[in-house]
Design an enzyme around this catalytic site. Sequence first.
Site, short mmCIF file in Angstrom:
data_model
loop_
_atom_site.label_atom_id
_atom_site.label_comp_id
_atom_site.label_asym_id
_atom_site.label_seq_id
_atom_site.Cartn_x
_atom_site.Cartn_y
_atom_site.Cartn_z
N HIS A 1 -105.89 -37.94 -108.99
CA HIS A 1 -106.59 -37.12 -108.00
C HIS A 1 -105.60 -36.17 -107.30
O HIS A 1 -105.82 -34.95 -107.25
CB HIS A 1 -107.26 -38.04 -106.97
CG HIS A 1 -108.00 -37.31 -105.89
ND1 HIS A 1 -109.37 -37.12 -105.92
CD2 HIS A 1 -107.57 -36.72 -104.74
CE1 HIS A 1 -109.74 -36.44 -104.84
NE2 HIS A 1 -108.67 -36.20 -104.10
N GLU A 2 -104.51 -36.74 -106.80
CA GLU A 2 -103.54 -35.91 -106.08
C GLU A 2 -102.84 -34.92 -107.01
O GLU A 2 -102.47 -33.82 -106.60
CB GLU A 2 -102.53 -36.78 -105.32
CG GLU A 2 -103.14 -37.66 -104.23
CD GLU A 2 -104.01 -36.91 -103.22
OE1 GLU A 2 -103.78 -35.71 -103.00
OE2 GLU A 2 -104.95 -37.53 -102.69
N GLU B 1 -110.98 -29.62 -103.67
CA GLU B 1 -111.47 -30.93 -104.09
C GLU B 1 -112.06 -30.86 -105.50
O GLU B 1 -112.03 -31.86 -106.23
CB GLU B 1 -112.49 -31.43 -103.07
CG GLU B 1 -112.79 -32.91 -103.14
CD GLU B 1 -111.60 -33.84 -102.79
OE1 GLU B 1 -110.57 -33.35 -102.30
OE2 GLU B 1 -111.73 -35.05 -103.03
N HIS C 1 -104.89 -31.78 -107.05
CA HIS C 1 -104.64 -30.91 -105.90
C HIS C 1 -103.32 -30.15 -106.09
O HIS C 1 -103.26 -28.93 -105.91
CB HIS C 1 -104.52 -31.74 -104.61
CG HIS C 1 -105.84 -32.19 -104.04
ND1 HIS C 1 -106.84 -31.31 -103.67
CD2 HIS C 1 -106.33 -33.43 -103.75
CE1 HIS C 1 -107.88 -31.99 -103.17
NE2 HIS C 1 -107.60 -33.28 -103.22
ZN ZN Z 1 -108.80 -34.83 -102.48
#
Ligand code: ZN
Length: 509
Positions: free
Chosen positions: A270-271, A300, A274
Amino acid sequence: MATDQAQSEQHEETYEQFEERITRISNVGNAAGILRWDQEVVMPEEGTPARAQQLSALSSISHELLTADETGDLLEELESSDLEDEQQAAVREVRRQYDRETSVPQELVEEISETTANAHPTWKQAKEEDDFEQFAPTLEKLVELKREYAEHIDPDADPYAVLFADYEPYLDLETAERVLERLREELVPLIDAIQDSDVDLATDTFAGEFDDADQEALARDVLDALGYDWGRGRLDTAPHPFSSGTQFDARVTTRFEEDDLLGSLTSTIHEFGHANYTLGLPDEAYGTPLGDSRDLTVHESQSRLWENHVGRSQPFWGQFLPTVADRFPELEDATPEEAYEAANQVYDDNLIRVEADELTYHLHIVIRFEIERDLISGDLDVEDVPEAWNDKYEEYLGVRPETDAEGCLQDIHWSHGSFGYFPTYSLGSVLAAQLYDAAEDELGELDDDIRAGEFGDLNGWLRENIHQHGARYTTPDLVEEATGEAYTADYFLEYVKSKYGELYELDDY
Ligand code: ZN
């Protein structure tokens, strides 16, 4: 002719001054970002008093630069000149920030910042002691202050819409509301059907205890596999994982828990999403909105695309499970199908947002959205929040929290005064599905690429269609440019229905 040329030279000069000014503001902000990273990751415990002053000093420098008359004059002059599209976009972005910051009195900004600084320990203690009463007066105060804040920015608008625009300025609140309502209407029956299904997924594939150092090595493996640029990034641990930085230095943090290998891995992916977005912003536009990311919905969408559409996919587990088993020989006998099932199980009794699965997650968001919207409008009193919260959990998810610590006190956001932030999590997931579909439309099915551990085409598509534009386009325009369509929840709903319909063998999906 001569006058035209003189005028255009004058405009160029004004634009250069403008660029210099906004780059300085951006540098101050990025320096603060590094201090915040340091505070979360390496600062010794007792460093807080000095750090708080340093951050507050940088924040006033940045506020003074942005709201100075010089900035206003430059904006006015540029708005009346003949600018190129990209320049116009940069001016639009700065104008928006300028108008917002100049309309809120400095005393109110300081009061909000002081109240939130004190709210954090109050919330933490209330959560630890499971005592909502302790936090209620602070929450009440924050709701009042944020209403006042919204009133200064736009007295004619719905105050919640104004607050929401702090996190997502260009998708209007009606769009957000429509999408969240649709998620609620369509996900509640889907989750019910899953709970009625007789299918038992392999949920204990990753059960066991896993050493932190080995988990870290695996986190580095997955970042390598996805193509993280270590020359412009690094991996550290933080209690609440985040990523931050610029296109030259976009860092990832993660956390390791002995009994939650899968949680750490998905959070790392997830990170990565980003950070990978940030790294794709154009170098040459650093310091201006053209080199800065679009807001939270788009950010996101990038993290969710990698986490869910890649990291929770069948081909990914076919490809990556051997790497996991290299680090953890006890998983040698697990099959990719079992890993895939474990990564996609839908919980029937989870109360905690950050531990939710890909599907029920959105009902956690819908609940927060409905509550904070009613709080800001005055339709819900602070004292009634716990009951409203619990009732909604029972209605939408079939579970009722027994404590407020596991209920309305679980998340940090309201103690930050962040009302309007939560919806962007779901809006981002929805956009991830739309983008993934558009990428596959152009590149063909990506399953084979993922199965082969090749992410270059997908990333190239994201670079070209999303990352390289920075904040040049508004969110709706960026979606339109990238996908040829307006922002829609169709693809997300199609994706979850087909994926979970298959996993849980649901006849109607
Ligand atoms: Zn996030």
